[in-house]
Write an enzyme that holds these catalytic residues in place. Sequence first.
Site, mmCIF file in Angstrom:
data_model
loop_
_atom_site.group_PDB
_atom_site.id
_atom_site.type_symbol
_atom_site.label_atom_id
_atom_site.label_comp_id
_atom_site.label_asym_id
_atom_site.label_seq_id
_atom_site.Cartn_x
_atom_site.Cartn_y
_atom_site.Cartn_z
ATOM 1 N N THR A 1 0.144 8.751 -4.500
ATOM 2 C CA THR A 1 0.469 7.627 -3.618
ATOM 3 C C THR A 1 -0.764 6.986 -2.995
ATOM 4 O OG1 THR A 1 0.600 9.157 -1.767
ATOM 5 C CG2 THR A 1 2.674 8.668 -2.925
ATOM 6 N N ASP B 1 -7.034 13.129 -8.253
ATOM 7 C CA ASP B 1 -6.309 14.357 -8.636
ATOM 8 C C ASP B 1 -5.545 14.065 -9.938
ATOM 9 O OD1 ASP B 1 -4.027 12.928 -7.927
ATOM 10 O OD2 ASP B 1 -3.316 14.381 -6.437
ATOM 11 N N HIS C 1 -16.058 -7.636 14.525
ATOM 12 C CA HIS C 1 -15.605 -6.420 13.834
ATOM 13 C C HIS C 1 -16.610 -5.277 13.967
ATOM 14 C CE1 HIS C 1 -12.417 -8.859 12.326
ATOM 15 N NE2 HIS C 1 -13.272 -9.688 11.746
ATOM 16 N N HIS D 1 -12.846 -6.991 7.585
ATOM 17 C CA HIS D 1 -12.646 -6.559 8.971
ATOM 18 C C HIS D 1 -13.048 -5.107 9.220
ATOM 19 C CE1 HIS D 1 -9.465 -9.831 10.164
ATOM 20 N NE2 HIS D 1 -10.486 -10.334 9.488
ATOM 21 N N CYS E 1 -4.868 9.291 -5.821
ATOM 22 C CA CYS E 1 -3.920 10.396 -5.973
ATOM 23 C C CYS E 1 -2.581 9.715 -6.303
ATOM 24 C CB CYS E 1 -3.867 11.285 -4.721
ATOM 25 S SG CYS E 1 -3.307 10.470 -3.216
HETATM 26 C C1 RB5 Z 1 0.561 15.255 -6.219
HETATM 27 O O1 RB5 Z 1 1.797 15.626 -6.685
HETATM 28 C C2 RB5 Z 1 0.719 14.282 -5.042
HETATM 29 O O2 RB5 Z 1 1.296 14.924 -3.970
HETATM 30 C C3 RB5 Z 1 -0.634 13.708 -4.652
HETATM 31 O O3 RB5 Z 1 -1.193 13.101 -5.766
HETATM 32 C C4 RB5 Z 1 -0.637 12.639 -3.582
HETATM 33 O O4 RB5 Z 1 0.288 11.637 -3.855
HETATM 34 C C5 RB5 Z 1 -0.578 13.112 -2.205
HETATM 35 O O5 RB5 Z 1 -0.630 12.330 -1.252
#
Ligand code: RB5
Length: 143
Positions: free
Chosen positions: A69, A10, A135, A100, A67
């Site tokens: 996080t 994203d 595994h 694993h 993304c």
């Molecule tokens: C986008 O702002 C953010 O929410 C997305 O990239 C991600 O971190 C969601 O888990």
Amino acid sequence: MTKNILISCDHAGFYLKEQIVEYLLKQSHKIIDLGTKNSSSVDYPDYCDILVDKMKNNSNFIGILLCGTGIGMSIAANRHPHIRAALCSDQDLAKLSRQHNDANVLVIGGRTTSLNSAKKIIDIFLSTEFEKGRHTKRLKKIS
Ligand code: RB5
């Protein structure tokens, strides 16, 4: 060894994704960049679905999702039975996710991971084999 890699992100993963694509191309991997193509806001589940659909019935592909996080992409990707997505913030996790869990998708946090760290995580993810043995039985239970 050359790998077939699909990558998608994203807006929050866009800048790191661009640098990762450049890095992987230099290593002569085959990489298909599924977007997003700029930093305009998009919804990560849409870009997850594009990658996950391409991996259906094609075990040749390794996926990389980013993304902000990595958490949203992980949640979305792991809703699909053919995906074993691992959010990795260091090399140990990347190695163990292959040994694993036979992870077929590496998830990286674009806002939480440096390029240097991402390179190391990717290197170890791509070069580590699934250990099979005990595994395999555990993965069968998940399926
Ligand atoms: C986008 O702002 C953010 O929410 C997305 O990239 C991600 O971190 C969601 O888990």
